[in-house]
Design a protein around this motif. Structure first.
Motif, PDB file in Angstrom:
ATOM      1  N   ASP A  73      -9.027  -5.642  -4.271  1.00  0.00           N
ATOM      2  CA  ASP A  73      -8.255  -5.070  -3.156  1.00  0.00           C
ATOM      3  C   ASP A  73      -6.933  -5.808  -2.967  1.00  0.00           C
ATOM      4  OD1 ASP A  73     -10.136  -3.129  -2.652  1.00  0.00           O
ATOM      5  OD2 ASP A  73     -11.112  -4.232  -1.019  1.00  0.00           O
ATOM      6  N   THR A  74      -6.943  -7.123  -3.114  1.00  0.00           N
ATOM      7  CA  THR A  74      -5.705  -7.910  -3.017  1.00  0.00           C
ATOM      8  C   THR A  74      -4.729  -7.491  -4.107  1.00  0.00           C
ATOM      9  OG1 THR A  74      -6.955  -9.755  -2.112  1.00  0.00           O
ATOM     10  CG2 THR A  74      -4.783 -10.250  -2.975  1.00  0.00           C
ATOM     11  N   PHE A  75      -5.232  -7.319  -5.333  1.00  0.00           N
ATOM     12  CA  PHE A  75      -4.380  -6.881  -6.434  1.00  0.00           C
ATOM     13  C   PHE A  75      -3.783  -5.505  -6.158  1.00  0.00           C
ATOM     14  CE2 PHE A  75      -4.069  -4.367 -10.370  1.00  0.00           C
ATOM     15  CZ  PHE A  75      -3.031  -5.056 -10.987  1.00  0.00           C
ATOM     16  N   ARG A  76      -4.600  -4.583  -5.670  1.00  0.00           N
ATOM     17  CA  ARG A  76      -4.078  -3.230  -5.377  1.00  0.00           C
ATOM     18  C   ARG A  76      -2.993  -3.262  -4.316  1.00  0.00           C
ATOM     19  NH1 ARG A  76      -8.213   1.604  -5.925  1.00  0.00           N
ATOM     20  NH2 ARG A  76      -6.465   2.541  -4.871  1.00  0.00           N
ATOM     21  N   ARG A  77      -3.213  -4.055  -3.258  1.00  0.00           N
ATOM     22  CA  ARG A  77      -2.187  -4.162  -2.208  1.00  0.00           C
ATOM     23  C   ARG A  77      -0.888  -4.758  -2.753  1.00  0.00           C
ATOM     24  NH1 ARG A  77      -6.609  -5.529   0.978  1.00  0.00           N
ATOM     25  NH2 ARG A  77      -6.241  -7.757   0.649  1.00  0.00           N
ATOM     26  N   SER A  78      -1.024  -5.778  -3.596  1.00  0.00           N
ATOM     27  CA  SER A  78       0.187  -6.402  -4.141  1.00  0.00           C
ATOM     28  C   SER A  78       0.944  -5.453  -5.068  1.00  0.00           C
ATOM     29  CB  SER A  78      -0.144  -7.701  -4.860  1.00  0.00           C
ATOM     30  OG  SER A  78      -0.911  -7.442  -6.005  1.00  0.00           O
ATOM     31  N   VAL A  79       0.222  -4.638  -5.831  1.00  0.00           N
ATOM     32  CA  VAL A  79       0.890  -3.674  -6.713  1.00  0.00           C
ATOM     33  C   VAL A  79       1.607  -2.613  -5.891  1.00  0.00           C
ATOM     34  CG1 VAL A  79       0.491  -1.840  -8.414  1.00  0.00           C
ATOM     35  CG2 VAL A  79      -0.592  -4.053  -8.707  1.00  0.00           C
ATOM     36  N   THR A  80       0.975  -2.120  -4.831  1.00  0.00           N
ATOM     37  CA  THR A  80       1.631  -1.092  -4.006  1.00  0.00           C
ATOM     38  C   THR A  80       2.821  -1.661  -3.241  1.00  0.00           C
ATOM     39  OG1 THR A  80      -0.009  -1.439  -2.257  1.00  0.00           O
ATOM     40  CG2 THR A  80      -0.402   0.376  -3.766  1.00  0.00           C
ATOM     41  N   GLU A  81       2.852  -2.988  -3.019  1.00  0.00           N
ATOM     42  CA  GLU A  81       4.044  -3.591  -2.420  1.00  0.00           C
ATOM     43  C   GLU A  81       5.181  -3.676  -3.430  1.00  0.00           C
ATOM     44  OE1 GLU A  81       2.859  -7.369  -0.918  1.00  0.00           O
ATOM     45  OE2 GLU A  81       1.640  -6.508   0.691  1.00  0.00           O
ATOM     46  N   ILE A  82       4.864  -3.841  -4.695  1.00  0.00           N
ATOM     47  CA  ILE A  82       5.886  -3.944  -5.743  1.00  0.00           C
ATOM     48  C   ILE A  82       6.438  -2.564  -6.083  1.00  0.00           C
ATOM     49  CG2 ILE A  82       6.282  -4.571  -8.161  1.00  0.00           C
ATOM     50  CD1 ILE A  82       4.065  -6.719  -7.766  1.00  0.00           C
ATOM     51  N   VAL A  83       5.544  -1.622  -6.332  1.00  0.00           N
ATOM     52  CA  VAL A  83       5.961  -0.274  -6.727  1.00  0.00           C
ATOM     53  C   VAL A  83       4.985   0.728  -6.122  1.00  0.00           C
ATOM     54  CG1 VAL A  83       4.681  -0.332  -8.903  1.00  0.00           C
ATOM     55  CG2 VAL A  83       6.650   1.158  -8.704  1.00  0.00           C
ATOM     56  N   ASP A  84       5.496   1.878  -5.738  1.00  0.00           N
ATOM     57  CA  ASP A  84       4.657   2.910  -5.143  1.00  0.00           C
ATOM     58  C   ASP A  84       4.061   3.764  -6.263  1.00  0.00           C
ATOM     59  OD1 ASP A  84       3.472   4.440  -3.167  1.00  0.00           O
ATOM     60  OD2 ASP A  84       5.143   5.868  -3.125  1.00  0.00           O
ATOM     61  N   MET A  85       2.724   3.745  -6.375  1.00  0.00           N
ATOM     62  CA  MET A  85       2.063   4.576  -7.382  1.00  0.00           C
ATOM     63  C   MET A  85       0.697   5.022  -6.869  1.00  0.00           C
ATOM     64  SD  MET A  85       0.910   1.930 -10.451  1.00  0.00           S
ATOM     65  CE  MET A  85       2.520   1.405 -10.891  1.00  0.00           C
ATOM     66  N   PRO A  86       0.192   6.147  -7.388  1.00  0.00           N
ATOM     67  CA  PRO A  86      -1.116   6.657  -6.940  1.00  0.00           C
ATOM     68  C   PRO A  86      -2.254   5.690  -7.289  1.00  0.00           C
ATOM     69  CG  PRO A  86       0.025   8.272  -8.327  1.00  0.00           C
ATOM     70  CD  PRO A  86       0.824   7.021  -8.360  1.00  0.00           C
ATOM     71  N   ASP A  87      -3.360   5.859  -6.582  1.00  0.00           N
ATOM     72  CA  ASP A  87      -4.510   4.976  -6.778  1.00  0.00           C
ATOM     73  C   ASP A  87      -5.041   5.027  -8.208  1.00  0.00           C
ATOM     74  OD1 ASP A  87      -4.382   4.151  -4.174  1.00  0.00           O
ATOM     75  OD2 ASP A  87      -5.957   5.514  -3.462  1.00  0.00           O
ATOM     76  N   GLY A  88      -5.088   6.211  -8.785  1.00  0.00           N
ATOM     77  CA  GLY A  88      -5.582   6.337 -10.164  1.00  0.00           C
ATOM     78  C   GLY A  88      -4.711   5.586 -11.158  1.00  0.00           C
ATOM     79  N   THR A  89      -3.424   5.595 -10.937  1.00  0.00           N
ATOM     80  CA  THR A  89      -2.510   4.882 -11.825  1.00  0.00           C
ATOM     81  C   THR A  89      -2.660   3.371 -11.649  1.00  0.00           C
ATOM     82  OG1 THR A  89      -0.986   6.738 -11.590  1.00  0.00           O
ATOM     83  CG2 THR A  89      -0.110   4.766 -12.603  1.00  0.00           C
ATOM     84  N   VAL A  90      -2.878   2.931 -10.404  1.00  0.00           N
ATOM     85  CA  VAL A  90      -3.126   1.499 -10.169  1.00  0.00           C
ATOM     86  C   VAL A  90      -4.413   1.077 -10.871  1.00  0.00           C
ATOM     87  CG1 VAL A  90      -3.587  -0.257  -8.421  1.00  0.00           C
ATOM     88  CG2 VAL A  90      -1.864   1.486  -7.986  1.00  0.00           C
TER      89      VAL A  90
END
Length: 134
Positions: A73-90
């Motif tokens: 969950d921490t990794f997903r939050r950090s990725v969405t802060e860097i770039v906006d992408m759908p959950d499946g792509t993350v």
């Protein structure tokens, strides 16, 4: 073979299938050479094994799974802060990084995540390594 009284065990006088067999006591069975033992099922080793499995799950597996989910969950939050992408792509990005020990492969850079800049990829890789130090 044990036959009802009055019948012999030869071929000419075989018992009728409708004739019921008499009750044979334990004493009589012993006199024929049979041993009368009742085997019991002991479930203690099975219960101990099951207890050890449940204890391992509670003590080791569940805390490890909780730590993994928190890190994910921490990794997903950090990725969405860097770039906006759908959950499946993350999720796909996470799998690519996990397969290659935190580095995005050449195929991933060129085909799957071609829209990401080198700076964004470097930040995502650094975020993965911070969250999942291996």
């Amino acid at each position: 073979m044990l036959y009802p009284s009055g019948q012999q065990g030869n071929a000419r006088s075989a018992p009728s299938p409708l004739v019921t067999r008499p009750y044979i006591s334990r004493k009589r069975l012993k006199s024929y050479g049979f041993s009368w033992k009742i085997s019991t099922f002991h479930a203690t080793p099975h219960a101990e094994f099951l207890y050890e499995c449940v204890a391992r799950t509670i003590d080791i597996d569940l805390p490890a799974e909780a730590r993994y989910l928190e890190a994910y969950d921490t990794f997903r939050r950090s990725v969405t802060e860097i770039v906006d992408m759908p959950d499946g792509t993350v999720d796909l990005l996470f799998r690519f990084l996990r397969q290659n020990t935190g580095v995005l492969s050449k195929r991933g850079r060129e085909k799957e995540f071609a829209k990401l800049t080198d700076d964004e990829i470097a930040k995502v890789e650094a975020s993965y390594r911070n969250v999942f130090p291996e």
